[in-house]
Design an enzyme around this catalytic site. Structure first.
Site, PDB file in Angstrom:
ATOM      1  N   GLY A 129       0.797  -1.212   0.000  1.00  0.00           N
ATOM      2  CA  GLY A 129       0.000   0.000   0.000  1.00  0.00           C
ATOM      3  C   GLY A 129       0.829   1.261   0.000  1.00  0.00           C
ATOM      4  O   GLY A 129       2.008   1.253  -0.371  1.00  0.00           O
ATOM      5  N   CYS A 130       0.251   2.354   0.489  1.00  0.00           N
ATOM      6  CA  CYS A 130       0.886   3.665   0.392  1.00  0.00           C
ATOM      7  C   CYS A 130       2.128   3.785   1.258  1.00  0.00           C
ATOM      8  O   CYS A 130       3.018   4.575   0.977  1.00  0.00           O
ATOM      9  CB  CYS A 130      -0.122   4.750   0.747  1.00  0.00           C
ATOM     10  SG  CYS A 130      -0.974   4.495   2.311  1.00  0.00           S
ATOM     11  N   THR A 131       2.210   3.008   2.331  1.00  0.00           N
ATOM     12  CA  THR A 131       3.372   3.118   3.222  1.00  0.00           C
ATOM     13  C   THR A 131       4.111   1.793   3.392  1.00  0.00           C
ATOM     14  O   THR A 131       4.972   1.683   4.253  1.00  0.00           O
ATOM     15  CB  THR A 131       2.920   3.619   4.609  1.00  0.00           C
ATOM     16  OG1 THR A 131       1.938   2.720   5.134  1.00  0.00           O
ATOM     17  CG2 THR A 131       2.329   5.022   4.522  1.00  0.00           C
TER      18      THR A 131
END
Length: 395
Positions: free
Chosen positions: A362-364
């Site tokens: 995901g984003c992180t």
């Protein structure tokens, strides 16, 4: 008829013939590449201008924008929500309306990671960075071995018949080199590069990053991601990526779509280059090259080599149990904050509780993906099992 008139007529016939050839697609079939336009930290105009520049540079290239309506002559599929945007993107790819897509913030499953391409500052050489986002495997060394193959696949799809390969001098690099040499001795065709340093060898130093000593530079994904950001924005102070071709296509055994990744800070030049990168991969038949190369690697004992690397990895109680997946659900919710080494065990915890889940990036970093309505319950279960904090981070 004067000589001048004859020359004009001949030039006219040549230009007409060229135009007709384009209509007949004699210069190769048209390639349609999508570009999603939601999610950037920059104004949408940077993405649109990049798409327009790519079309101007490349006869036969068509770009389809997927996102809010904007002022452009490019075809646009109007979408105003980021989650819906990726669903539309996947639909267009699956039905063949577009052959590849360039996007941001897309969750690949574990096993898939992306191969970026940069221009090195030393000699202006192009270099593939394998890999830059995603996770090829949860075991570090096994992931880097697979990254090497993913880099070779991408380079071959881009027309480099026998790409040179170097392994960046990181933790586990020697193990990676030994594994790759075993693969080579078993019959898989690998072309190791030589460091520019006096002692040579296929373990690459920092100097080799600057000179582009290898066509494919193997690294772990997090280091590769940092390298891409430095190569792309070292002239701009970091807030705007102005160089390179982006973070590249997702490569993995079950990957059937050509999806390339941009950073939210990728500017107009990188957007244009990434779209052209995507079009070249379509022309180079990336998916078939991937199938062929992975089949060759498996024939040379890839699975046994990877199994040997992970044999000493301690199995948790969860992985030792025979747990089957609950009925499959659409997973659009995600929970982050989980260590990559624990991601598969976290999925099993939810399966055991009757919640269908998948692993992804995901984003992180790594995420566990579940149905939207199950996010809160799943986060509580993972917090109780010690995989996330009590707040249950979500992307």
């Amino acid at each position: 008829m004067t000589d001048r008139t004859a020359i004009k007529q001949e030039v006219g016939r040549t230009l007409l013939s060229f135009a007709e050839a384009l209509d007949r697609e004699e210069f190769g079939p048209k390639v349609r590449v999508g570009l999603t336009t939601l999610g950037s930290e920059l104004e949408p105009i940077h993405l649109v201008k990049g798409a327009e520049a790519a079309v101007r540079r490349s006869p036969g290239l068509e770009v389809v924008l997927i996102g809010p309506k904007v002022d452009t002559t490019l075809e646009t599929v109007e979408v105003n929500d980021e989650a819906d945007m990726h669903k539309v993107m996947e639909k267009l790819l699956d039905e063949g309306s577009i052959q590849a897509c360039v996007t941001m913030h897309y969750n690949f499953p574990i096993g898939v990671s992306t191969v970026g391409r940069v221009v090195t500052p030393g000699f202006g050489r192009e270099m593939f960075v394998a890999t830059t986002t995603g996770t090829a495997a949860t075991h570090r060394v096994a992931a880097m071995v697979k990254n090497a193959l993913y880099g070779i696949i991408t380079a071959k799809a881009m027309g480099i018949e026998n790409p040179t390969l170097g392994v960046l001098n990181l933790d586990g690099a020697k193990q990676v080199e030994r594994a790759l040499k075993t693969l080579k001795s078993n019959g898989y065709d690998l072309n190791f590069s030589e460091s520019v340093r006096s002692d040579g060898g296929s373990i690459m130093r920092g100097n080799d990053l600057l000179t582009g000593s290898a066509d494919v530079m193997v690294t772990d994904t997090l280091t590769g991601n940092i390298m891409m950001k430095v190569f792309s924005s070292y002239t701009t102070g970091g807030s705007y990526e102005a160089m390179g071709d982006g973070y590249g296509p997702g490569i993995g055994e079950d990957q059937k779509r050509i999806i390339l990744i941009l950073s939210r800070a990728s500017g107009t030049p990188v957007v244009a280059n990434a779209i052209q990168y995507a079009a070249s991969l379509v022309k180079g038949n990336l998916i078939q090259v991937m199938k062929d190369e992975l089949a060759k690697a498996k024939k040379a004992g890839l699975d046994d080599i990877l199994a040997g690397l992970t044999a000493e990895t301690k199995k948790t109680e969860a992985t030792e149990e025979k747990i089957t997946a609950p009925p499959k659900e659409i997973v659009t919710g995600s929970i982050s904050g989980i260590e990559v080494m624990d991601i598969e065990d976290a999925v099993l915890v939810l399966w055991k509780a009757g919640i269908y889940a998948e692993s992804g990036m995901g984003c992180t970093g790594p995420v566990v993906m579940v149905a939207e309505e199950r996010v809160a319950q799943a986060a509580q279960l993972l917090a109780k099992a010690g995989y996330v904090g009590m707040e249950g981070d979500t992307c």
